[in-house]
Design a protein around this motif. Structure first.
Motif, PDB file in Angstrom:
ATOM      1  N   VAL A  69      41.050 -19.731  52.596  1.00  0.00           N
ATOM      2  CA  VAL A  69      40.097 -19.704  51.513  1.00  0.00           C
ATOM      3  C   VAL A  69      39.216 -18.287  51.367  1.00  0.00           C
ATOM      4  O   VAL A  69      38.996 -17.852  52.307  1.00  0.00           O
ATOM      5  CB  VAL A  69      39.081 -20.882  51.770  1.00  0.00           C
ATOM      6  N   LEU A  70      39.227 -17.805  50.071  1.00  0.00           N
ATOM      7  CA  LEU A  70      38.756 -16.540  50.028  1.00  0.00           C
ATOM      8  C   LEU A  70      37.353 -16.780  49.179  1.00  0.00           C
ATOM      9  O   LEU A  70      37.403 -17.230  48.031  1.00  0.00           O
ATOM     10  CB  LEU A  70      39.774 -15.385  49.034  1.00  0.00           C
ATOM     11  N   HIS A  71      36.298 -16.449  49.786  1.00  0.00           N
ATOM     12  CA  HIS A  71      35.052 -16.642  48.639  1.00  0.00           C
ATOM     13  C   HIS A  71      34.646 -15.179  48.176  1.00  0.00           C
ATOM     14  O   HIS A  71      34.318 -14.028  48.780  1.00  0.00           O
ATOM     15  CB  HIS A  71      33.776 -16.812  49.691  1.00  0.00           C
ATOM     16  N   LEU A  72      34.880 -15.118  46.926  1.00  0.00           N
ATOM     17  CA  LEU A  72      34.757 -13.803  46.205  1.00  0.00           C
ATOM     18  C   LEU A  72      33.609 -13.786  45.002  1.00  0.00           C
ATOM     19  O   LEU A  72      33.544 -12.726  44.546  1.00  0.00           O
ATOM     20  CB  LEU A  72      36.261 -13.638  45.491  1.00  0.00           C
ATOM     21  N   THR A  73      33.070 -14.787  44.734  1.00  0.00           N
ATOM     22  CA  THR A  73      31.814 -14.612  43.862  1.00  0.00           C
ATOM     23  C   THR A  73      30.673 -15.375  44.365  1.00  0.00           C
ATOM     24  O   THR A  73      30.941 -16.630  44.624  1.00  0.00           O
ATOM     25  CB  THR A  73      32.160 -15.123  42.261  1.00  0.00           C
ATOM     26  N   GLU A  74      29.749 -14.768  44.549  1.00  0.00           N
ATOM     27  CA  GLU A  74      28.541 -15.496  45.381  1.00  0.00           C
ATOM     28  C   GLU A  74      27.630 -16.499  44.640  1.00  0.00           C
ATOM     29  O   GLU A  74      26.459 -16.289  44.628  1.00  0.00           O
ATOM     30  CB  GLU A  74      27.609 -14.352  46.155  1.00  0.00           C
TER      31      GLU A  74
ATOM     32  N   ASP B 206      35.050 -14.061  53.670  1.00  0.00           N
ATOM     33  CA  ASP B 206      33.891 -13.949  52.887  1.00  0.00           C
ATOM     34  C   ASP B 206      33.779 -12.537  52.070  1.00  0.00           C
ATOM     35  O   ASP B 206      33.416 -11.491  52.785  1.00  0.00           O
ATOM     36  CB  ASP B 206      32.716 -14.113  53.763  1.00  0.00           C
ATOM     37  N   GLY B 207      34.424 -12.435  50.978  1.00  0.00           N
ATOM     38  CA  GLY B 207      34.415 -11.152  50.328  1.00  0.00           C
ATOM     39  C   GLY B 207      32.879 -10.828  49.809  1.00  0.00           C
ATOM     40  O   GLY B 207      32.818  -9.650  49.099  1.00  0.00           O
TER      41      GLY B 207
END
Length: 447
Positions: A394-399, A422-423
């Motif tokens: 899972v990529l977290h790319l917009t907060e 966590d990008g």
């Protein structure tokens, strides 16, 4: 003396917000656009983009809507705009030219050329678009030559400083107002326009044309530099085993530096910062001052490098190849509280992984429709849980706040592997690791 009447030319993100805010400040406002569908939407009190509070503000003022003040109308007629307005705000787009760094001024030039023949009495034309320094001087001459009122038509430059997600607040309660003027009349009229925020304590900076034009690009260049600086420190932290979050906290206490915009991640995007710093470099080159801005090339390079680095981290996380791997991407917009996917790092990363054979599923609270238009071949889901179902990473790319508030245990129940990257360095590592996840973030130790 009759109250000023205001027109707003171009009703996109900037123009629609400015028109609604001017009506809120008590002025009669007429907005113009050449796109019929946009005019129809705005006349019905709806906006063609997501911006918190804007639709509610429109509803309070658009003529013909229930319980509205009726101070705001929209038209496609240049003649009507010329007859109506005392102050004309030009709010059209200035995108990056295709295949070049330079700014495309065609929309601004077209707006000025269309407006000028209808200016038959004294008027002030106010540019708000972000333009290359030197543009105002050229446009002032064009107005004087084309307008029937001649020298009675003045130009001023009043750069916008809107932050997507906070545009209504930034227009009604700005942290500063900058006006580039040639004479006292232009300054007097703009002081009248902005009397309410100035009475609240907003400072007014009165300057010449070139300085007013430079303020926006200088501000965006400084902001971009600060973001790329902390991302460069993240690269060094990864190489040295340091923690960029703690590093940012420590240097942020220095009041000369400050803590804002020191969150390392996959970098900046959107319709302003990337194209503005590139246009600034291009214009500096035309002026023979290109060496002054060579550092912005590295700022841009660092920013773009972060996207590729996130792709590399994700590829490494799934065993060295994306082929046949399911990847969940949380976020498509370039920032939260917006539906804007222009030059979005999140969508760029998702697209790169897809092109390398990954089965990518994206979810974003507000940006899904725009994302589909840009990347129709990606997979899309209607919730974070649905996007993560069966994912190996899972990529977290917009907060978005919605993502910060996710239940790691609930999300963990639907994935194949509890592995999150966590990008944006915005999630709580202890919370996610406590739920059995392998948590990784850019510029931070792995455990």
């Amino acid at each position: 003396m009759a109250p000023l009447k205001i027109t707003v030319i171009g009703t996109g993100y900037l123009g629609a917000t400015h028109a609604a805010a001017m009506a809120e400040l008590g002025f009669e406002v007429l907005g113009l656009d050449v796109v019929p569908e946009k005019i129809e939407m705005l006349a019905a009190g709806r906006v063609p983009m997501y911006e918190p509070g804007l639709e509610e503000l429109l509803a309070q003022h658009v003529a013909g809507l229930p319980a509205s003040t009726g101070r705001l109308r929209f038209t496609r007629s240049w003649e009507e705009v010329g007859e109506f307005g005392d102050v004309h705000f030009v709010c059209v787009n200035t995108p990056q030219k295709h295949g070049e760094y330079a700014c495309d001024m065609s929309y601004v030039d077209s707006a000025m050329e269309s407006l000028a023949p209808h200016l038959t009495r004294p008027a002030l034309v106010v540019g708000k678009s972000t333009v290359p320094v030197g543009s105002a001087e050229r446009l002032a001459a064009k107005l004087a030559a084309l307008a029937p009122a001649g020298a009675d038509v003045e130009l001023a430059w009043n750069p916008e400083f809107l932050r997507e997600g906070f545009a209504v607040q930034d227009t009604l309660h700005p942290d500063r107002i900058v006006i580039g003027v040639r004479g006292e009349r232009g300054e007097k009229l703009l002081r009248e326009v902005y009397a309410t925020p100035m009475a609240e304590g907003t400072p007014l900076v009165v300057t010449d044309f070139p300085t007013a034009e430079l303020v926006k690009t200088a501000a965006n260049s400084f902001l971009a530099t600060k973001i790329s600086f902390i991302n460069a420190m993240a690269e060094v932290c990864e190489a040295a085993g340091g923690d960029v979050v703690k590093l940012a906290e420590a240097i942020g206490y220095d009041e000369r530096i400050g803590a804002k915009f020191l969150r390392a991640g996959i970098g900046f995007g959107g319709g302003c910062l990337p194209k503005d710093i590139r246009a600034f470099m291009a214009r500096a080159g035309e002026l023979g001052a290109d060496q002054a801005l060579t550092f912005l090339r590295e700022v841009d390079s660092i920013n773009m490098r972060r996207r590729g680095h996130m792709v590399e981290l994700a590829r490494e996380a799934v065993g060295g190849s994306f082929l046949g791997k399911r990847v969940a991407v949380l976020g498509a917009t370039f920032k939260p509280d917006s539906d804007d996917v222009r030059d979005s790092p999140a969508l760029n990363v998702a697209g790169q992984i897809h092109l390398q054979g990954g089965q990518v599923t994206v979810y974003d609270p507000k940006g899904m429709d725009n994302a589909r238009r840009v990347f129709p071949t990606l997979g899309y889901a209607d919730s974070a849980l649905a996007a993560a179902r069966g994912a190996e990473v899972v990529l977290h790319l917009t907060e978005w706040r919605e993502f910060r508030e996710l239940d790691p245990a609930e999300l963990g129940s639907v994935v194949t592997d509890r592995l999150i990257l966590d990008g944006r360095n915005a999630l709580d590592p202890l919370r996610w690791r406590g739920a059995g996840w392998t948590y990784r973030a850019m510029g931070r130790p792995q455990a």
